[in-house]
Scaffold this motif. Structure first.
Motif, PDB file in Angstrom:
ATOM      1  N   ASN A   1     -39.868 -14.179 -14.974  1.00  0.00           N
ATOM      2  CA  ASN A   1     -39.422 -15.319 -14.263  1.00  0.00           C
ATOM      3  C   ASN A   1     -39.888 -16.303 -14.604  1.00  0.00           C
ATOM      4  N   ILE A   2     -39.071 -17.779 -15.222  1.00  0.00           N
ATOM      5  CA  ILE A   2     -39.611 -18.806 -15.799  1.00  0.00           C
ATOM      6  C   ILE A   2     -39.274 -20.011 -14.867  1.00  0.00           C
ATOM      7  N   SER A   3     -40.205 -20.528 -14.750  1.00  0.00           N
ATOM      8  CA  SER A   3     -39.978 -21.739 -13.823  1.00  0.00           C
ATOM      9  C   SER A   3     -38.963 -22.661 -14.553  1.00  0.00           C
ATOM     10  N   SER A   4     -38.383 -23.796 -13.366  1.00  0.00           N
ATOM     11  CA  SER A   4     -37.514 -24.441 -14.058  1.00  0.00           C
ATOM     12  C   SER A   4     -37.869 -25.383 -14.984  1.00  0.00           C
ATOM     13  N   ASP A   5     -39.220 -25.905 -14.914  1.00  0.00           N
ATOM     14  CA  ASP A   5     -39.666 -26.974 -15.746  1.00  0.00           C
ATOM     15  C   ASP A   5     -40.028 -26.071 -17.134  1.00  0.00           C
ATOM     16  N   ASN A   6     -40.068 -24.878 -17.163  1.00  0.00           N
ATOM     17  CA  ASN A   6     -40.402 -24.159 -18.515  1.00  0.00           C
ATOM     18  C   ASN A   6     -41.956 -23.936 -18.736  1.00  0.00           C
ATOM     19  N   THR A   7     -42.505 -24.126 -17.738  1.00  0.00           N
ATOM     20  CA  THR A   7     -44.175 -24.175 -17.967  1.00  0.00           C
ATOM     21  C   THR A   7     -44.991 -23.023 -17.339  1.00  0.00           C
TER      22      THR A   7
ATOM     23  N   ASP B   1     -39.767 -22.847 -24.916  1.00  0.00           N
ATOM     24  CA  ASP B   1     -38.242 -22.410 -25.031  1.00  0.00           C
ATOM     25  C   ASP B   1     -38.276 -20.949 -24.561  1.00  0.00           C
ATOM     26  N   PRO B   2     -37.693 -20.891 -23.388  1.00  0.00           N
ATOM     27  CA  PRO B   2     -37.347 -19.336 -23.067  1.00  0.00           C
ATOM     28  C   PRO B   2     -36.740 -18.421 -23.884  1.00  0.00           C
ATOM     29  N   LYS B   3     -35.979 -19.115 -24.988  1.00  0.00           N
ATOM     30  CA  LYS B   3     -35.180 -18.013 -25.746  1.00  0.00           C
ATOM     31  C   LYS B   3     -36.310 -17.280 -26.596  1.00  0.00           C
ATOM     32  N   ASN B   4     -37.432 -17.983 -26.868  1.00  0.00           N
ATOM     33  CA  ASN B   4     -38.822 -17.354 -27.611  1.00  0.00           C
ATOM     34  C   ASN B   4     -39.754 -16.814 -26.910  1.00  0.00           C
ATOM     35  N   VAL B   5     -39.478 -16.100 -25.783  1.00  0.00           N
ATOM     36  CA  VAL B   5     -40.507 -15.522 -25.059  1.00  0.00           C
ATOM     37  C   VAL B   5     -39.922 -14.048 -25.054  1.00  0.00           C
TER      38      VAL B   5
END
Length: 628
Positions: free
Chosen positions: A179-185, A157-161
């Motif tokens: 930078n977070i990839s589109s698949d969030n991995t 979850d990008p919000k919890n980074v």
């Protein structure tokens, strides 16, 4: 990072800060890639480009192998490109030293390190987390450019980074470089211009169950705790079996008797009872000697008392069981002739003090532990002492295996407890016959205090290292402390009396009962049959502490003056008068002893949660390094 480690880390940072003043090198480029597996095992690869201004052999990398919860992390599969390397673990840190001691490098030099970082399962019930120091705060040089890539097995979850950077414990969040990839991995980013002792930490919070199959550290610790408890219980049970079979004293059966125990004079009986000579024993011995015909006791009109020697030293020495009396007799009458008087107050204090020191040593030899104690029990109790050491060692081993931290102060403290508790508890059994209740309770109270201290030391030690949860810690510390107390107690109690000591004790108690319980009418009948009955038993009653009891029994009984008691007048004497003379002899004898103690006092003392962003350096990994 756990606040409890701050002091240690601060010390390391201080050392590295001093070193950095002379660094003369920097890291131009620092790249780290972390592949996170589903079971929370990290595959880490670090690439560096160093720039050395002076010749160096290489660099060293310091990696903490305990996370912020002080859980032991497994670091393995270490690989290095750029030169030979060595590694060692110490104090919760793995140090990798790269370079050839016979070669030097200068200018731009690339290096690469890779390793496997098995963190293990976290302790949170509501969520999982990734909390890792991408750049540690222990680098002693500037880092011009640091880039990172973290690959996760599943979307996050990008919000919890949260990304924090700066000096140790900084909580300033700066996600602008993330930078977070589109698949969030995949998370990537770059940080520039890091000063010495500044780092970068990444924390990601996931839903509970994100990581599957991670090494369950807490379960391992709990199993170890159960094993620790069981081993302690086994040690206590084995110690009890040894005590019950070899160390339990035989039941004491009083042997009724109307005379002193065989082979005991008042002086030797006093030492047998107290493991030392009391002042009462000396006055009692003078009456005993007079009754035996060795001396006369002379009371002058001014109520001063003199002793008159009647026999040769050899006669005293040849009498059975008088070895201690012979030494005391010779100490008092040394340099005198038969018939010569001795004023106890005028005895040479130095010579007397030296003689009485020798007398005490003679008492120790006469009642050597080999005579009073069953040797098989003495040999077997050594095993119980070893059990106590093993129990202490198990607690230390539990701590070390759990954290890889060796605590020498805890080791020293444990052995100090064992030795001190053993000495105190052994004093409970130092007397074979009469125990003073007050002293016994004081001794037990002291042991309980020591045990509480030992418990607190164990509890605080485990608490500070965050090895287990508080409740489990309480159980472990309690079991360890109680086991130690029981082992030391059983060690002390496994001190069985020898056959000689058992017989002497039973005779002593039988004789003591006779002196204590005999009725006045019985005493009167015995005096008729034996006019010397009073003086024959008086000296023993005094060393047994029955003076007041006898004073009551003989309050109305008249005693014929013995031939060895010389006074300016003749008549009938009661107990109070005779006892008063004995007390005066003790008081007079103590005058030179007090002087001796005063003279030697200066020399020897006389003759006797969710939403937390994280902080820099707070996660697992990180560390730092430097050049060498």
């Amino acid at each position: 990072m756990n606040k409890r480690k701050k002091s240690f880390v601060f010390f390391l940072v201080l050392i590295f800060s001093i070193v950095s003043l002379y660094a003369n090198y920097r890291i131009l480029d620092y790249k780290i890639k972390v592949n996170v597996s589903e079971d929370y095992i990290l595959e880490v690869k670090e690439n560096y480009v160093f720039e050395f201004d002076t010749e160096r052999h290489g660099f060293y990398r310091v990696i903490p192998y305990q996370n912020y919860l002080n859980h032991k992390i497994k670091v393995s599969d270490i690989k290095v490109d750029g030169g030979p390397f060595s590694s060692e673990k110490s104090g919760g840190f793995l140090t990798i030293k790269v370079g050839d001691p016979d070669l030097t490098v200068i200018g731009k030099v690339p290096y690469s390190i890779s390793y496997t970082f098995d963190i293990g399962a976290d302790v949170y019930e509501d969520f999982d987390e990734f909390y890792f120091n991408l750049v540690g705060t222990m680098w002693d040089c500037e880092i011009e450019n640091a880039s990172f890539e973290v690959v996760f097995p599943k979307p996050i979850d990008p919000k919890n980074v949260w990304l924090t950077k700066g000096s140790l414990n900084s909580t300033d969040v700066d996600n602008s470089s993330l930078n977070i990839s589109s698949d969030n991995t995949i998370i990537t980013g770059t940080v520039t211009a890091l000063n010495s002792k500044e780092g970068v930490t990444l924390r990601c919070q996931m839903e509970d169950g994100y990581f599957v199959g991670a090494r369950d550290y807490q379960t391992i610790i709990k199993v170890m705790a159960v094993v620790l408890i069981l081993l302690n219980i086994i040690l206590v049970l084995l110690a009890y079996i040894i005590f019950n079979r070899y160390g339990r004293d035989d039941k004491v059966i009083e042997r009724s008797r109307f005379k002193a125990p065989n082979g005991f004079t008042p002086l030797s009986l006093d030492y047998f009872m107290n493991n030392a000579f009391s002042s009462t024993a000396y006055g009692a011995s003078f009456i005993y000697w007079a009754h035996k015909g060795y001396i006369d006791i002379k009371e002058n009109e001014d109520e001063s008392v003199r002793l008159i020697r009647k026999v040769d030293f050899l006669i005293v020495k040849q009498d059975d069981d008088n070895d201690l009396d012979y030494k005391l007799f010779k100490a008092i009458f040394s340099g005198t002739e038969i018939g010569e008087e001795v004023d106890l107050e005028q005895l040479d204090s130095e010579a007397l003090g030296v003689s009485l020191n020798k007398l005490n040593k003679a008492g120790e030899l006469k009642f050597d532990s080999r005579l009073l104690k069953d040797q098989k029990a003495s040999n077997m109790r050594v095993l119980i002492f070893l059990f106590a050491i093993i129990s202490s060692g198990l607690s230390l081993l539990f701590t070390y295996i759990s954290t890889s931290v060796f605590l020498p102060l805890t080791l020293v403290g444990s052995f100090f407890y064992i030795i001190l508790a053993t000495i105190i508890l052994s004093s409970i059994n130092s007397k074979w016959a009469i125990y003073k209740v007050g002293k016994r309770f004081a001794t037990i109270f002291a042991i309980l205090i020591l045990t509480v201290v030992y418990f607190l030391a164990n509890y605080i030690n485990i608490y500070l290292l965050n090895i287990v949860q508080p409740f489990i810690n309480l159980i472990i510390s309690s079991v360890s402390s109680i086991s130690m107390l029981l082992l030391i107690l059983l060690f002390s109690l496994t001190e069985k009396r020898s056959l000689y000591a058992q017989t002497a004790l039973e005779e002593f108690l039988g004789y003591q009962s006779f002196l204590n319980l005999v009725e006045v009418n019985q005493i009167e009948l015995m005096i008729k049959d034996n006019p010397q009955f009073y003086f024959e038993h008086l000296c023993y009653a005094q060393v047994m502490g029955l003076t007041k009891t006898w004073e009551k029994k003989f309050a109305k009984i008249e005693i014929i003056q013995p031939s060895w008691y010389i006074v300016p007048y003749y008549g009938m004497y009661n107990f109070s008068r005779i006892n008063n003379v004995s007390n005066r002899m003790n008081k007079s004898f103590n005058v030179p002893l007090a002087q001796y103690a005063k003279n030697h006092a200066s020399k020897s003392g006389g003759p006797s949660s969710s939403g937390f962003s994280g902080s820099v350096g707070g996660g697992a990994g990180g560390g730092g390094g430097g050049a060498w």
